[in-house]
Design a protein around this motif. Structure first.
Motif, mmCIF file in Angstrom:
data_model
loop_
_atom_site.group_PDB
_atom_site.id
_atom_site.type_symbol
_atom_site.label_atom_id
_atom_site.label_comp_id
_atom_site.label_asym_id
_atom_site.label_seq_id
_atom_site.Cartn_x
_atom_site.Cartn_y
_atom_site.Cartn_z
ATOM 1 N N ALA A 125 -9.390 -4.447 -11.426
ATOM 2 C CA ALA A 125 -9.686 -5.432 -12.462
ATOM 3 C C ALA A 125 -10.465 -6.610 -11.892
ATOM 4 C CB ALA A 125 -8.390 -5.920 -13.111
ATOM 5 N N ALA A 126 -10.101 -7.047 -10.686
ATOM 6 C CA ALA A 126 -10.818 -8.157 -10.061
ATOM 7 C C ALA A 126 -12.260 -7.767 -9.772
ATOM 8 C CB ALA A 126 -10.097 -8.574 -8.779
ATOM 9 N N ALA A 127 -12.460 -6.541 -9.306
ATOM 10 C CA ALA A 127 -13.819 -6.085 -9.025
ATOM 11 C C ALA A 127 -14.644 -5.995 -10.308
ATOM 12 C CB ALA A 127 -13.769 -4.731 -8.321
ATOM 13 N N ALA A 128 -14.018 -5.586 -11.404
ATOM 14 C CA ALA A 128 -14.735 -5.428 -12.667
ATOM 15 C C ALA A 128 -15.113 -6.761 -13.293
ATOM 16 C CB ALA A 128 -13.886 -4.616 -13.646
ATOM 17 N N THR A 129 -14.312 -7.794 -13.040
ATOM 18 C CA THR A 129 -14.533 -9.085 -13.687
ATOM 19 C C THR A 129 -15.144 -10.133 -12.765
ATOM 20 O OG1 THR A 129 -12.277 -9.773 -13.127
ATOM 21 C CG2 THR A 129 -12.614 -8.706 -15.279
ATOM 22 N N GLY A 130 -15.117 -9.880 -11.477
ATOM 23 C CA GLY A 130 -15.594 -10.881 -10.526
ATOM 24 C C GLY A 130 -14.613 -12.002 -10.273
ATOM 25 N N VAL A 131 -13.362 -11.846 -10.695
ATOM 26 C CA VAL A 131 -12.348 -12.874 -10.471
ATOM 27 C C VAL A 131 -11.812 -12.724 -9.039
ATOM 28 C CG1 VAL A 131 -10.076 -13.742 -11.160
ATOM 29 C CG2 VAL A 131 -11.705 -12.953 -12.898
ATOM 30 N N PRO A 132 -11.798 -13.800 -8.262
ATOM 31 C CA PRO A 132 -11.279 -13.714 -6.889
ATOM 32 C C PRO A 132 -9.821 -13.256 -6.864
ATOM 33 C CG PRO A 132 -12.474 -15.773 -7.227
ATOM 34 C CD PRO A 132 -12.320 -15.149 -8.580
ATOM 35 N N LEU A 133 -9.499 -12.403 -5.894
ATOM 36 C CA LEU A 133 -8.155 -11.841 -5.767
ATOM 37 C C LEU A 133 -7.656 -12.008 -4.343
ATOM 38 C CD1 LEU A 133 -5.715 -10.012 -6.648
ATOM 39 C CD2 LEU A 133 -7.159 -8.053 -6.007
ATOM 40 N N GLY A 135 3.560 -4.677 -18.705
ATOM 41 C CA GLY A 135 2.288 -4.248 -18.138
ATOM 42 C C GLY A 135 1.091 -4.717 -18.948
ATOM 43 N N PHE A 136 -0.095 -4.476 -18.385
ATOM 44 C CA PHE A 136 -1.345 -4.869 -19.046
ATOM 45 C C PHE A 136 -2.063 -3.676 -19.673
ATOM 46 C CE2 PHE A 136 -0.688 -8.210 -15.910
ATOM 47 C CZ PHE A 136 -1.024 -9.359 -16.609
ATOM 48 N N GLY A 137 -1.611 -2.456 -19.358
ATOM 49 C CA GLY A 137 -2.331 -1.285 -19.838
ATOM 50 C C GLY A 137 -3.370 -0.798 -18.853
ATOM 51 N N GLY A 138 -2.995 -0.795 -17.562
ATOM 52 C CA GLY A 138 -3.907 -0.296 -16.540
ATOM 53 C C GLY A 138 -4.940 -1.325 -16.139
ATOM 54 N N PRO A 139 -5.861 -0.952 -15.249
ATOM 55 C CA PRO A 139 -6.862 -1.912 -14.772
ATOM 56 C C PRO A 139 -7.781 -2.420 -15.874
ATOM 57 C CG PRO A 139 -7.350 0.316 -13.998
ATOM 58 C CD PRO A 139 -5.978 0.358 -14.577
ATOM 59 N N GLU A 140 -8.089 -1.566 -16.853
ATOM 60 C CA GLU A 140 -8.957 -2.023 -17.949
ATOM 61 C C GLU A 140 -8.270 -3.084 -18.788
ATOM 62 O OE1 GLU A 140 -8.115 1.129 -17.439
ATOM 63 O OE2 GLU A 140 -9.961 2.018 -16.614
ATOM 64 N N GLY A 141 -6.990 -2.858 -19.081
ATOM 65 C CA GLY A 141 -6.242 -3.854 -19.842
ATOM 66 C C GLY A 141 -6.100 -5.164 -19.103
ATOM 67 N N LEU A 142 -5.881 -5.089 -17.796
ATOM 68 C CA LEU A 142 -5.792 -6.313 -17.001
ATOM 69 C C LEU A 142 -7.127 -7.037 -16.977
ATOM 70 C CD1 LEU A 142 -4.432 -8.307 -15.140
ATOM 71 C CD2 LEU A 142 -4.739 -6.694 -13.240
ATOM 72 N N ALA A 143 -8.217 -6.290 -16.831
ATOM 73 C CA ALA A 143 -9.546 -6.912 -16.836
ATOM 74 C C ALA A 143 -9.804 -7.619 -18.167
ATOM 75 C CB ALA A 143 -10.617 -5.857 -16.567
ATOM 76 N N ASP A 144 -9.426 -6.986 -19.264
ATOM 77 C CA ASP A 144 -9.600 -7.616 -20.581
ATOM 78 C C ASP A 144 -8.793 -8.905 -20.670
ATOM 79 O OD1 ASP A 144 -11.252 -5.563 -21.362
ATOM 80 O OD2 ASP A 144 -9.684 -4.469 -22.447
ATOM 81 N N TRP A 145 -7.561 -8.882 -20.119
ATOM 82 C CA TRP A 145 -6.710 -10.071 -20.170
ATOM 83 C C TRP A 145 -7.303 -11.190 -19.326
ATOM 84 C CZ3 TRP A 145 -3.665 -13.547 -17.586
ATOM 85 C CH2 TRP A 145 -2.655 -14.172 -18.324
ATOM 86 N N LEU A 146 -7.842 -10.863 -18.174
ATOM 87 C CA LEU A 146 -8.460 -11.881 -17.315
ATOM 88 C C LEU A 146 -9.616 -12.564 -18.033
ATOM 89 C CD1 LEU A 146 -8.568 -10.036 -13.857
ATOM 90 C CD2 LEU A 146 -6.875 -11.692 -14.676
#
Length: 250
Positions: free
Chosen positions: A91-99, A54-65
């Protein structure tokens, strides 16, 4: 575009990774990372880079992105991996990365099917005592515990890895991995005296033969409905659709 993250070790995810990953003929292709949840002991690894866990929830995934400079995310997880899909959307919404969600179609009901839809595993368990006494469970190893409270019912639970406890009082575990055949599924249902099948609407050709076999034997099928895709996220049913979406981002 430089880096694509594919979430999930599904057949569709592996196929997409194979289409995108660098090869000897195309060494300058995209950087492709596939992320697997790590819930299967011996997963079929996709082409390209692979991370497990895992990434550690949406925050962890956003940090990884952000840290890995990901340009696009394709959620190719299992149709019932609602938590991962939710985290990816946040995470996509927080970073603006297309999903994009790559989700294969569900099973198609045809004449002769005796399907009983259930909104959850708990609801499926409530239906069972009135439907049969010898049950074939094909819901994955994490869902068997939802039936642990049922007495007077014998379960045959099939999964790739051993199911997580607690298990029903009368439960036989069958470790196997598809693809399966109609003939093999019919033989299994007959040989074990199964009178009801419980499965998820996961879709896909690899596991569909059990539904054909149940239809041929006139067995009822309790089928657990899919959770919805997160609001506002585009969805494609196949790998060509995902490739077209990625091409449009270039």
């Amino acid at each position: 575009m430089r880096h694509v993250l594919i979430l999930g070790g599904t057949t569709e995810g592996r196929t997409l990774a194979a289409e995108l990953a660098p090869t000897a003929l195309a060494p300058t292709a995209l950087r492709v990372t596939s992320s697997l949840a790590g819930r299967v002991a011996r997963p079929r690894l996709p082409a390209g880079e692979v991370r497990i866990g895992g990434f550690g929830g949406p925050e962890g995934l956003a940090d990884w992105l952000r840290a890995e400079r990901v340009d696009a995310v394709v959620d190719a997880t299992h149709p019932f991996a609602a938590g991962i899909s939710r985290n990816a959307a946040l995470a996509a919404a927080a970073t603006g990365v297309p999903l994009l969600v790559l989700r294969r179609p569900g099973f198609t009901r045809v004449d002769g099917d005796r399907w009983l839809p259930a909104p959850s595993l708990a609801a499926a368990a409530e239906l069972l005592p009135r439907r049969g006494e010898r049950v074939f469970l094909t819901i994955g190893r994490q869902g068997v515990a939802a039936f642990a409270h049922l007495d007077g019912v014998h379960f045959l639970a099939r999964s790739v890895d051993p199911p997580e406890p607690p298990l029903p009082p009368s439960c036989e575990v069958l470790l196997d991995r598809g693809p399966f055949t109609i003939e093999g599924e019919e033989a299994l249902l007959r040989g074990r005296g199964i009178d009801v099948l419980v499965t998820k609407d996961s879709g896909g050709a690899a596991t569909a033969p059990k539904l054909t076999a149940a239809r041929g034997l006139g067995l009822p099928v309790i089928i657990v409905e899919r959770p919805p895709v997160p609001d506002g996220v585009p969805v494609t049913p196949d790998v060509p659709g995902a490739l077209r979406w990625l091409e449009q981002l270039r």
